[in-house]
Design a protein around this motif. Structure first.
Motif, mmCIF file in Angstrom:
data_model
loop_
_atom_site.group_PDB
_atom_site.id
_atom_site.type_symbol
_atom_site.label_atom_id
_atom_site.label_comp_id
_atom_site.label_asym_id
_atom_site.label_seq_id
_atom_site.Cartn_x
_atom_site.Cartn_y
_atom_site.Cartn_z
ATOM 1 N N GLY A 78 58.067 -59.859 25.591
ATOM 2 C CA GLY A 78 57.313 -60.340 24.442
ATOM 3 C C GLY A 78 56.046 -59.547 24.207
ATOM 4 N N VAL A 79 55.141 -60.173 23.486
ATOM 5 C CA VAL A 79 53.843 -59.574 23.175
ATOM 6 C C VAL A 79 52.757 -60.611 23.450
ATOM 7 C CG1 VAL A 79 54.696 -57.927 21.464
ATOM 8 C CG2 VAL A 79 54.124 -60.237 20.734
ATOM 9 N N CYS A 80 51.628 -60.144 23.937
ATOM 10 C CA CYS A 80 50.539 -61.062 24.272
ATOM 11 C C CYS A 80 49.772 -61.457 23.009
ATOM 12 C CB CYS A 80 49.590 -60.408 25.271
ATOM 13 S SG CYS A 80 48.277 -61.511 25.824
ATOM 14 N N THR A 81 49.640 -62.751 22.794
ATOM 15 C CA THR A 81 48.889 -63.238 21.637
ATOM 16 C C THR A 81 47.491 -63.707 22.007
ATOM 17 O OG1 THR A 81 49.888 -65.438 21.874
ATOM 18 C CG2 THR A 81 50.973 -63.885 20.384
ATOM 19 N N SER A 82 47.261 -64.044 23.287
ATOM 20 C CA SER A 82 45.898 -64.419 23.680
ATOM 21 C C SER A 82 45.705 -64.308 25.193
ATOM 22 C CB SER A 82 45.561 -65.847 23.228
ATOM 23 O OG SER A 82 46.237 -66.813 24.002
ATOM 24 N N VAL A 83 44.479 -63.973 25.575
ATOM 25 C CA VAL A 83 44.036 -63.967 26.968
ATOM 26 C C VAL A 83 42.728 -64.735 27.031
ATOM 27 C CG1 VAL A 83 43.251 -62.572 28.913
ATOM 28 C CG2 VAL A 83 45.094 -61.720 27.465
ATOM 29 N N THR A 84 42.706 -65.800 27.823
ATOM 30 C CA THR A 84 41.490 -66.611 27.984
ATOM 31 C C THR A 84 41.089 -66.592 29.450
ATOM 32 O OG1 THR A 84 42.165 -68.073 26.176
ATOM 33 C CG2 THR A 84 40.429 -68.867 27.648
ATOM 34 N N THR A 85 39.866 -66.180 29.740
ATOM 35 C CA THR A 85 39.384 -66.102 31.113
ATOM 36 C C THR A 85 38.352 -67.194 31.360
ATOM 37 O OG1 THR A 85 39.697 -63.695 31.084
ATOM 38 C CG2 THR A 85 38.363 -64.612 32.867
ATOM 39 N N ASN A 86 38.617 -68.045 32.348
ATOM 40 C CA ASN A 86 37.679 -69.086 32.764
ATOM 41 C C ASN A 86 37.087 -68.685 34.115
ATOM 42 O OD1 ASN A 86 38.232 -70.818 30.534
ATOM 43 N ND2 ASN A 86 40.105 -71.519 31.547
ATOM 44 N N TYR A 87 35.788 -68.410 34.135
ATOM 45 C CA TYR A 87 35.119 -67.989 35.368
ATOM 46 C C TYR A 87 34.712 -69.222 36.169
ATOM 47 C CZ TYR A 87 35.079 -63.387 33.244
ATOM 48 O OH TYR A 87 35.471 -62.191 32.677
ATOM 49 N N LYS A 88 35.084 -69.232 37.484
ATOM 50 C CA LYS A 88 34.923 -70.426 38.315
ATOM 51 C C LYS A 88 33.822 -70.309 39.368
ATOM 52 C CE LYS A 88 38.766 -72.464 36.727
ATOM 53 N NZ LYS A 88 38.812 -73.802 36.115
ATOM 54 N N LEU A 89 33.568 -69.074 39.827
ATOM 55 C CA LEU A 89 32.636 -68.882 40.939
ATOM 56 C C LEU A 89 31.969 -67.531 40.779
ATOM 57 C CD1 LEU A 89 31.825 -70.339 43.626
ATOM 58 C CD2 LEU A 89 33.550 -68.933 44.779
ATOM 59 N N PHE A 90 30.687 -67.441 41.252
ATOM 60 C CA PHE A 90 29.919 -66.215 41.019
ATOM 61 C C PHE A 90 29.197 -65.770 42.287
ATOM 62 C CE2 PHE A 90 30.256 -68.620 37.120
ATOM 63 C CZ PHE A 90 30.631 -67.667 36.181
ATOM 64 N N ASN A 91 28.984 -64.465 42.402
ATOM 65 C CA ASN A 91 28.137 -63.898 43.440
ATOM 66 C C ASN A 91 26.673 -64.169 43.086
ATOM 67 O OD1 ASN A 91 30.028 -62.525 45.270
ATOM 68 N ND2 ASN A 91 30.534 -61.273 43.480
ATOM 69 N N PRO A 92 25.773 -64.023 44.044
ATOM 70 C CA PRO A 92 24.344 -64.221 43.753
ATOM 71 C C PRO A 92 23.824 -63.321 42.629
ATOM 72 C CG PRO A 92 24.692 -64.208 46.118
ATOM 73 C CD PRO A 92 26.003 -63.821 45.496
ATOM 74 N N ASP A 93 24.440 -62.139 42.452
ATOM 75 C CA ASP A 93 23.986 -61.233 41.390
ATOM 76 C C ASP A 93 24.596 -61.555 40.031
ATOM 77 O OD1 ASP A 93 26.602 -60.411 41.679
ATOM 78 O OD2 ASP A 93 26.128 -58.333 42.214
ATOM 79 N N GLY A 94 25.419 -62.623 39.971
ATOM 80 C CA GLY A 94 26.003 -63.045 38.698
ATOM 81 C C GLY A 94 27.387 -62.491 38.433
ATOM 82 N N SER A 95 27.870 -61.572 39.270
ATOM 83 C CA SER A 95 29.212 -61.018 39.061
ATOM 84 C C SER A 95 30.267 -62.057 39.449
ATOM 85 C CB SER A 95 29.404 -59.740 39.879
ATOM 86 O OG SER A 95 29.197 -59.996 41.259
ATOM 87 N N ALA A 96 31.419 -61.967 38.841
ATOM 88 C CA ALA A 96 32.469 -62.964 39.037
ATOM 89 C C ALA A 96 33.047 -62.890 40.444
ATOM 90 C CB ALA A 96 33.572 -62.762 38.009
ATOM 91 N N LEU A 97 33.274 -64.052 41.043
ATOM 92 C CA LEU A 97 33.881 -64.132 42.363
ATOM 93 C C LEU A 97 35.250 -64.819 42.310
ATOM 94 C CD1 LEU A 97 33.343 -63.379 45.295
ATOM 95 C CD2 LEU A 97 32.204 -65.587 45.606
ATOM 96 N N ARG A 98 35.464 -65.621 41.275
ATOM 97 C CA ARG A 98 36.766 -66.258 41.089
ATOM 98 C C ARG A 98 36.944 -66.566 39.606
ATOM 99 N NH1 ARG A 98 36.854 -71.031 44.459
ATOM 100 N NH2 ARG A 98 37.378 -69.604 46.173
ATOM 101 N N ALA A 99 38.153 -66.364 39.107
ATOM 102 C CA ALA A 99 38.425 -66.632 37.692
ATOM 103 C C ALA A 99 39.891 -67.004 37.506
ATOM 104 C CB ALA A 99 38.083 -65.416 36.832
ATOM 105 N N GLU A 100 40.132 -67.779 36.471
ATOM 106 C CA GLU A 100 41.492 -68.132 36.079
ATOM 107 C C GLU A 100 41.766 -67.510 34.714
ATOM 108 O OE1 GLU A 100 43.994 -72.187 36.316
ATOM 109 O OE2 GLU A 100 42.476 -72.180 34.727
ATOM 110 N N VAL A 101 42.865 -66.758 34.617
ATOM 111 C CA VAL A 101 43.206 -66.078 33.368
ATOM 112 C C VAL A 101 44.436 -66.752 32.763
ATOM 113 C CG1 VAL A 101 43.744 -63.882 32.270
ATOM 114 C CG2 VAL A 101 42.338 -63.918 34.348
#
Length: 222
Positions: free
Chosen positions: A120-143
Motif C-alpha cells: 500500500g501507501v502511507c497516508t499518515s504517520v503520528t509520533t507520540n513521544y513518551k519519555l525524554f532525556n535530560p537534554d530534551g531529546s526523545a528516549l521513547r516514542a510510539e509511531v
C-alpha cells in the motif's frame, strides 16, 4: 529456538513492489497488535416508490492497515545501527514518505511479518513521544502508521479476472504511440486521453515511453 523475525517495511519505486527496492527498515520491537479495515461501497438501487432500499455494490472502498511501532532508547533493546530514537524515526519517515521525483509521488510500500504481507501507501504517520532525556531529546516514542491498501493495475486485473471488453485494460506503450491514439483504440474516442493521464498519475499527456504499462479503466461514455 529460531531467530525472532522482525516486521519489515520496504519502500519501492514500482506499484507491484517487486523490481525497484529503494530502502527498508525493520521494527525495533514487533507490534503487539495491528488492525486491518476493509470497506465495500454500496449505493441505493435507482427505483421509484420503493418500499425499502436495495443496496447495489459499486466497488471496493479504501482499506487500511493501522500499525503501532514502539521505539525505545533506554538501552533495554539496542536500536538498529546504533541510532538515536529521533534518528530511527527520521529513517522510518524517509522510508514511508520519500518523494520520487521522476514519479511525482511518495514510495510504494510492502509490509512483511512472517506470512503476513500487505502492499500500500502511507497516508499518515503520528509520533507520540513518551519519555525524554535530560537534554530534551526523545528516549521513547510510539509511531502510529496508517497504510492504505494499493495494488498495481496488472495484479488487480489478474485478481478480478474480468475479461469483458467493457472492463479494465492494461496496455504496453509501443514506439510511436500517443495517449490520444491509445485512448481511441480502447474507447473509440481519443478525447478520453486526459482522464487516462489523470488516472495513471502522469505529469503530462506526453510523459509516456515505450515499455510503460498504462491502465485504461471502464469509463462512462457520453
Amino acid at each position: 529456538m529460531g531467530e525472532i523475525k522482525k516486521l519489515q517495511i520496504a519502500a519501492y519505486g514500482d506499484a507491484a513492489c517487486v523490481d525497484k527496492l529503494l530502502s527498508k527498515i525493520s521494527a525495533m520491537i514487533n507490534p503487539s497488535t495491528y488492525s486491518l479495515t476493509y470497506k465495500a461501497e454500496y449505493g441505493s438501487a435507482d427505483e421509484t416508490n420503493a418500499s425499502d432500499p436495495t443496496m447495489v455494490f459499486t466497488g471496493m472502498g479504501d482499506s487500511d492497515l493501522n500499525l503501532d511501532l514502539l521505539v525505545d532508547g533506554t538501552g533495554i533493546i539496542p536500536i538498529p545501527d546504533k541510532q538515536t530514537v529521533d534518528g530511527y524515526i527520521n529513517k522510518l519517515r524517509d522510508v514511508m514518505f520519500s518523494y520520487q521525483g521522476d514519479k511525482h509521488r511518495p514510495n510504494f510500500l510492502k509490509i512483511s511479518w512472517g506470512d503476513f504481507v500487505y502492499r500500500g501507501v502511507c497516508t499518515s504517520v503520528t509520533t507520540n513521544y513518551k519519555l525524554f532525556n535530560p537534554d530534551g531529546s526523545a528516549l521513547r516514542a510510539e509511531v502510529k502508521l496508517v497504510i492504505a491498501k494499493s495494488l498495481d493495475f496488472k495484479t488487480k486485473k489478474q485478481k478480478e479476472k474480468k475479461n469483458s471488453p467493457d472492463m479494465t485494460h492494461i496496455r504496453t506503450v509501443k514506439a510511436g504511440d500517443t495517449l490520444p491514439m491509445m485512448a481511441y483504440r480502447i474507447y473509440g474516442d481519443p478525447s478520453y486521453y486526459m482522464e487516462v493521464a489523470r488516472i495513471n498519475g502522469l505529469s503530462s499527456v506526453h510523459a509516456i515511453r515505450p515499455g510503460d504499462e498504462l491502465y485504461f479503466p471502464p469509463l462512462k461514455k457520453g
